[in-house]
Scaffold this active site. Sequence first.
Site, PDB file in Angstrom:
ATOM      1  N   LYS A  65       4.035  30.150   2.928  1.00 49.14           N
ATOM      2  CA  LYS A  65       3.129  29.766   1.848  1.00 49.14           C
ATOM      3  C   LYS A  65       1.672  29.841   2.303  1.00 49.14           C
ATOM      4  O   LYS A  65       0.814  30.385   1.599  1.00 49.14           O
ATOM      5  CB  LYS A  65       3.465  28.356   1.370  1.00 49.14           C
ATOM      6  CG  LYS A  65       4.738  28.272   0.542  1.00 49.14           C
ATOM      7  CD  LYS A  65       4.994  26.858   0.083  1.00 49.14           C
ATOM      8  CE  LYS A  65       6.166  26.814  -0.879  1.00 49.14           C
ATOM      9  NZ  LYS A  65       5.854  27.465  -2.176  1.00 49.14           N
TER      10      LYS A  65
ATOM     11  N   HIS B 222       0.841  -1.201   0.000  1.00 49.31           N
ATOM     12  CA  HIS B 222       0.000   0.000   0.000  1.00 49.31           C
ATOM     13  C   HIS B 222       0.878   1.254   0.000  1.00 49.31           C
ATOM     14  O   HIS B 222       0.664   2.178  -0.795  1.00 49.31           O
ATOM     15  CB  HIS B 222      -0.925  -0.001   1.212  1.00 49.31           C
ATOM     16  CG  HIS B 222      -1.581   1.326   1.468  1.00 49.31           C
ATOM     17  ND1 HIS B 222      -2.561   1.848   0.652  1.00 49.31           N
ATOM     18  CD2 HIS B 222      -1.386   2.255   2.442  1.00 49.31           C
ATOM     19  CE1 HIS B 222      -2.950   3.028   1.113  1.00 49.31           C
ATOM     20  NE2 HIS B 222      -2.247   3.309   2.190  1.00 49.31           N
TER      21      HIS B 222
ATOM     22  N   GLU C 292      11.826  13.143  -0.227  1.00 52.31           N
ATOM     23  CA  GLU C 292      10.707  12.516  -0.927  1.00 52.31           C
ATOM     24  C   GLU C 292       9.362  13.079  -0.467  1.00 52.31           C
ATOM     25  O   GLU C 292       8.425  13.237  -1.252  1.00 52.31           O
ATOM     26  CB  GLU C 292      10.758  10.996  -0.704  1.00 52.31           C
ATOM     27  CG  GLU C 292       9.534  10.231  -1.140  1.00 52.31           C
ATOM     28  CD  GLU C 292       9.316  10.268  -2.637  1.00 52.31           C
ATOM     29  OE1 GLU C 292       8.178  10.048  -3.068  1.00 52.31           O
ATOM     30  OE2 GLU C 292      10.292  10.520  -3.371  1.00 52.31           O
TER      31      GLU C 292
ATOM     32  N   TYR D 219       8.763  16.080   0.348  1.00 53.30           N
ATOM     33  CA  TYR D 219       8.558  17.359  -0.338  1.00 53.30           C
ATOM     34  C   TYR D 219       8.465  17.183  -1.846  1.00 53.30           C
ATOM     35  O   TYR D 219       7.908  18.044  -2.536  1.00 53.30           O
ATOM     36  CB  TYR D 219       9.651  18.347   0.071  1.00 53.30           C
ATOM     37  CG  TYR D 219       9.427  18.754   1.496  1.00 53.30           C
ATOM     38  CD1 TYR D 219       8.396  19.637   1.834  1.00 53.30           C
ATOM     39  CD2 TYR D 219      10.165  18.194   2.536  1.00 53.30           C
ATOM     40  CE1 TYR D 219       8.140  19.975   3.138  1.00 53.30           C
ATOM     41  CE2 TYR D 219       9.904  18.529   3.858  1.00 53.30           C
ATOM     42  CZ  TYR D 219       8.887  19.414   4.140  1.00 53.30           C
ATOM     43  OH  TYR D 219       8.612  19.736   5.441  1.00 53.30           O
TER      44      TYR D 219
ATOM     45  N   SER E   4      12.746   5.907 -13.959  1.00 53.13           N
ATOM     46  CA  SER E   4      11.687   6.693 -14.598  1.00 53.13           C
ATOM     47  C   SER E   4      11.648   8.115 -14.045  1.00 53.13           C
ATOM     48  O   SER E   4      11.554   9.094 -14.793  1.00 53.13           O
ATOM     49  CB  SER E   4      10.338   6.005 -14.379  1.00 53.13           C
ATOM     50  OG  SER E   4       9.276   6.859 -14.725  1.00 53.13           O
ATOM     51  N   SER E   5      11.745   8.230 -12.718  1.00 53.78           N
ATOM     52  CA  SER E   5      11.690   9.554 -12.091  1.00 53.78           C
ATOM     53  C   SER E   5      12.856  10.427 -12.519  1.00 53.78           C
ATOM     54  O   SER E   5      12.690  11.622 -12.774  1.00 53.78           O
ATOM     55  CB  SER E   5      11.693   9.403 -10.561  1.00 53.78           C
ATOM     56  OG  SER E   5      10.517   8.777 -10.115  1.00 53.78           O
TER      57      SER E   5
ATOM     58  N   ARG F 146       1.436   1.117  14.994  1.00 50.22           N
ATOM     59  CA  ARG F 146       1.032   0.930  13.605  1.00 50.22           C
ATOM     60  C   ARG F 146       1.515  -0.425  13.100  1.00 50.22           C
ATOM     61  O   ARG F 146       2.302  -1.102  13.771  1.00 50.22           O
ATOM     62  CB  ARG F 146       1.599   2.058  12.744  1.00 50.22           C
ATOM     63  CG  ARG F 146       3.103   2.143  12.751  1.00 50.22           C
ATOM     64  CD  ARG F 146       3.639   3.441  12.170  1.00 50.22           C
ATOM     65  NE  ARG F 146       3.631   3.437  10.717  1.00 50.22           N
ATOM     66  CZ  ARG F 146       4.477   4.165   9.965  1.00 50.22           C
ATOM     67  NH1 ARG F 146       5.385   4.938  10.542  1.00 50.22           N
ATOM     68  NH2 ARG F 146       4.405   4.131   8.652  1.00 50.22           N
TER      69      ARG F 146
ATOM     70  N   ASP G 296       6.771  21.472 -26.842  1.00 48.65           N
ATOM     71  CA  ASP G 296       6.685  20.127 -26.277  1.00 48.65           C
ATOM     72  C   ASP G 296       7.717  20.041 -25.152  1.00 48.65           C
ATOM     73  O   ASP G 296       8.399  21.029 -24.853  1.00 48.65           O
ATOM     74  CB  ASP G 296       6.949  19.055 -27.343  1.00 48.65           C
ATOM     75  CG  ASP G 296       6.269  17.726 -27.016  1.00 48.65           C
ATOM     76  OD1 ASP G 296       6.466  17.221 -25.900  1.00 48.65           O
ATOM     77  OD2 ASP G 296       5.532  17.207 -27.869  1.00 48.65           O
TER      78      ASP G 296
ATOM     79  N   HIS H  71      14.960  13.200  12.016  1.00 47.31           N
ATOM     80  CA  HIS H  71      13.768  13.233  12.868  1.00 47.31           C
ATOM     81  C   HIS H  71      12.911  11.978  12.694  1.00 47.31           C
ATOM     82  O   HIS H  71      11.999  11.753  13.492  1.00 47.31           O
ATOM     83  CB  HIS H  71      12.952  14.515  12.639  1.00 47.31           C
ATOM     84  CG  HIS H  71      12.268  14.613  11.316  1.00 47.31           C
ATOM     85  ND1 HIS H  71      12.173  15.800  10.630  1.00 47.31           N
ATOM     86  CD2 HIS H  71      11.628  13.717  10.539  1.00 47.31           C
ATOM     87  CE1 HIS H  71      11.510  15.617   9.504  1.00 47.31           C
ATOM     88  NE2 HIS H  71      11.161  14.358   9.434  1.00 47.31           N
ATOM     89  N   HIS H  72      13.193  11.170  11.675  1.00 46.45           N
ATOM     90  CA  HIS H  72      12.522   9.876  11.551  1.00 46.45           C
ATOM     91  C   HIS H  72      13.180   8.827  12.446  1.00 46.45           C
ATOM     92  O   HIS H  72      12.688   7.701  12.517  1.00 46.45           O
ATOM     93  CB  HIS H  72      12.577   9.384  10.099  1.00 46.45           C
ATOM     94  CG  HIS H  72      11.846  10.274   9.141  1.00 46.45           C
ATOM     95  ND1 HIS H  72      10.506  10.136   8.876  1.00 46.45           N
ATOM     96  CD2 HIS H  72      12.262  11.315   8.377  1.00 46.45           C
ATOM     97  CE1 HIS H  72      10.121  11.050   7.993  1.00 46.45           C
ATOM     98  NE2 HIS H  72      11.174  11.777   7.679  1.00 46.45           N
TER      99      HIS H  72
ATOM    100  N   TRP I 183       6.907  -0.035   3.965  1.00 43.28           N
ATOM    101  CA  TRP I 183       7.378   0.609   2.729  1.00 43.28           C
ATOM    102  C   TRP I 183       8.803   1.123   2.884  1.00 43.28           C
ATOM    103  O   TRP I 183       9.498   1.364   1.896  1.00 43.28           O
ATOM    104  CB  TRP I 183       6.428   1.736   2.315  1.00 43.28           C
ATOM    105  CG  TRP I 183       6.677   3.066   2.954  1.00 43.28           C
ATOM    106  CD1 TRP I 183       6.249   3.483   4.171  1.00 43.28           C
ATOM    107  CD2 TRP I 183       7.418   4.163   2.398  1.00 43.28           C
ATOM    108  NE1 TRP I 183       6.671   4.769   4.421  1.00 43.28           N
ATOM    109  CE2 TRP I 183       7.392   5.214   3.345  1.00 43.28           C
ATOM    110  CE3 TRP I 183       8.092   4.366   1.193  1.00 43.28           C
ATOM    111  CZ2 TRP I 183       8.021   6.431   3.133  1.00 43.28           C
ATOM    112  CZ3 TRP I 183       8.723   5.587   0.991  1.00 43.28           C
ATOM    113  CH2 TRP I 183       8.676   6.603   1.948  1.00 43.28           C
TER     114      TRP I 183
ATOM    115  N   HIS J 193      13.139  11.902   3.377  1.00 44.06           N
ATOM    116  CA  HIS J 193      12.520  13.167   3.738  1.00 44.06           C
ATOM    117  C   HIS J 193      12.409  14.140   2.566  1.00 44.06           C
ATOM    118  O   HIS J 193      11.349  14.745   2.393  1.00 44.06           O
ATOM    119  CB  HIS J 193      13.150  13.863   4.940  1.00 44.06           C
ATOM    120  CG  HIS J 193      12.170  14.829   5.522  1.00 44.06           C
ATOM    121  ND1 HIS J 193      11.153  14.430   6.350  1.00 44.06           N
ATOM    122  CD2 HIS J 193      11.961  16.136   5.296  1.00 44.06           C
ATOM    123  CE1 HIS J 193      10.371  15.463   6.625  1.00 44.06           C
ATOM    124  NE2 HIS J 193      10.854  16.516   5.995  1.00 44.06           N
TER     125      HIS J 193
ATOM    126  N   THR K 128       7.107  26.977   5.034  1.00 45.67           N
ATOM    127  CA  THR K 128       5.768  26.409   4.810  1.00 45.67           C
ATOM    128  C   THR K 128       4.700  27.363   5.320  1.00 45.67           C
ATOM    129  O   THR K 128       3.657  27.576   4.676  1.00 45.67           O
ATOM    130  CB  THR K 128       5.648  25.047   5.505  1.00 45.67           C
ATOM    131  OG1 THR K 128       6.770  24.233   5.148  1.00 45.67           O
ATOM    132  CG2 THR K 128       4.370  24.342   5.098  1.00 45.67           C
TER     133      THR K 128
ATOM    134  N   SER L 294      -1.210  27.231  -5.720  1.00 43.50           N
ATOM    135  CA  SER L 294      -0.812  28.607  -6.015  1.00 43.50           C
ATOM    136  C   SER L 294      -1.296  29.078  -7.386  1.00 43.50           C
ATOM    137  O   SER L 294      -1.287  30.274  -7.658  1.00 43.50           O
ATOM    138  CB  SER L 294       0.719  28.739  -5.939  1.00 43.50           C
ATOM    139  OG  SER L 294       1.174  28.415  -4.639  1.00 43.50           O
TER     140      SER L 294
END
Length: 543
Positions: free
Chosen positions: A333, A79, A257, A259, A171-172, A452, A108, A304-305, A144, A255, A330, A270
Site C-alpha cells: 500500500k 482514555h 480491531e 485494522y 452498534s458496530s 506505561r 441510501d 504478539h501482544h 483498556w 488485533h 502494508t 487512497s
Amino acid sequence: MSAETLQHSDHGSDSHHHGGWQRWLYATNHKDIGTLYLWFAFTMFITGGVMALGIRAELFQPGLQYWQPEFFNQLTTLHGIIMVFGAIMPAFTGLANWMLPLMLGAPDMAFARMNNWSFWLLPPAAALLIISLFVPGGAAAGGWTLYPPLSIQSGMGMDLAIFSIHLLGLSSIMGSINIITTVLNMRAPGMTLLKMPLFAWTSLVTAYLLIAVAPVLAGAVTMLLTDRHFGTHFFKAAGGGDPVLFQHIFWFFGHPEVYIMALPAFGIVSQIIPTFARKPLFGYVSMVYATCSIAILSFMVWGHHMFAVGMPATAQLFFMFLTMLIAVPTGVKVFNWIATMWQGSMTFETPMLFAIGFVCLFTVGGFSGLILSIAPVDTQMHDTYYVVAHFHYVLVAGALFSLFAAVYYWLPKWTGNMYHEGRGRFHFWWSMIWFNVTFFPMHFLGLAGMPRRIPDYALQFTDFNAIASVGALCFGLGQIFFLFNVIHTIRGGVGPAPAAPWEGGNTLEWEVASPAPHHTWETPPDLATVQRGLRAQGVEHST
C-alpha cells in the site's frame, strides 16, 4: 455535469418528514446519521483528549502532582476505551454512512431504521462510561484491555464499562451489516466490485472484520461479568481458571480491531492521493488484494501482544513470523501511494497534506511495530512507553490524521461551502509538529525502560516526559482550531463550493450538487456516469 444528474437537488426542502430535534432523533437518511456519528465521534475525541491531558499533566514531572494512582489508572483506562470505541470507530462509520451511497450510486443505506438504532446506542454507551467516574470505587481501572485479576476485583465502574462495551459492540455489528448489504447489493448498474472506489472496499472488509470479532469481545467481557458476580472461574486462578485465557480471547478481538481502525484510513488516503496527484491510483487491484490479505492475516497474529506471558517458543516463532508477514501487504500500500504521487501533477491542499503526513508517520509506526514483532525485543519493551509511542503513531498519525484529511476533503460536499485553506494548512502543520513532540520522545523513554500506566517515575525520565506533556497540551489546543474551522465552514466558509471542488476528483460523489441534497441517486446513475466517475481508479471499463 448534466441537468439530469442534478435533478434530485430540489428534493431537499420537502423530504424532511421531521423538523428540529425530531429530524435527528428519528433520522433515517444516511447523511443525517453520518452527521450524527461524526459529531458524536468528535465529542468523544475531545472527552478522551481531556483525559489524555490529565494523564500528561500528572507525568509532567516525577512525584504525584494532581491525581491519586487509582484515579490515574481510571483516566488511562477510559482514555483508551473512549478513543477506540467512542471516537475513531464511530468517525469511520459516520464517513461510511455519509459517503458510501454517494460513491456507489445508491439512494441510501440498505437498512435505514437499523441505521438509526445503531447510532442511538452510542450516546447511552458513552454515558455509562462517563457516569462510571462518579460511582463508588470509580471507573474501570484495569487498562483498556480490562485484564483480570484487576478487572474482577474492581468496583461497579467495571460493570458499567462492560455494559457499555456490549452496547458499543451491538452498534458496530448493526452498522457493519448495513455497510455490507449496501456495498454488495446497492451499487449502481455497471459498478462491479473491482470498479468500486477503494474507500468502499476498505469499508466492506472492515465491516466483515467487525462482525467476526465484536462477538468475541462480547464473550470475553460477559465471562468477566459472570466471574465477578455469578461464581464462575473462567479467569480466577484460585478456582482453576486462567487469567491468560482472557488475554487470548481479548487479543483475538484486539488485533483485528487495530485494522478495523486502520483499513478505513487506507481507503480514505487512497481516495485523496489520486485526486491531488491528478493520476489514477497506482495498482488498484493490488490494493484490494492487500486489503483482504491484511484482514485475513490479522486473525493470526494476536499472540504478539502476549510474548511476555510465557508461551512456548514454537508459538512465539509462529506469531513473530506472521506478524512480520503482515508488513508485506502494508508495504504494498505504501509503495502504491508513493507510486501514485510519483510524477503526478501534485498540489498540496489540506487534505493532501494530511494524507502525506499519514503516509510518513504511519510508516514510522509500522516500523516500530515490526521491531516489536521480534519476540526477544518485545520481551524487553513490553508494557514500556515504546509500545505507547508505536500505537499512537499508528492510531493518531494514522487513523486520526486520515479522518482530518477526510473531513477537509468532503467538507465542501457536506456543507456546500469551502473551508479556509490557510487555517486548514495551519491546523496540519501545528498538529504534525506537536504530535511528534508528544510521541517521538516516548520511544526513548521506552528504550530506557519506563513502564506505561504509572503516575510516578524515576528522575532520569523527567526531561522527555516534560517535553511530551508540553507537546500534548499544544496538540490538544490545535484541535480547537480545527473545530473553529469546521464551524466557520458550516456557517458559510470562504464562499460557495462547486459540485466538484477538486480538479482531480472523479468518483461519483463529485457528480452531486454541493451541498449534497437530502436525497440523491433516486434514479441510479447510468453506466456512462459510472465510467466517468470511476476513471480515477485506473481500471479498464467495458461497455
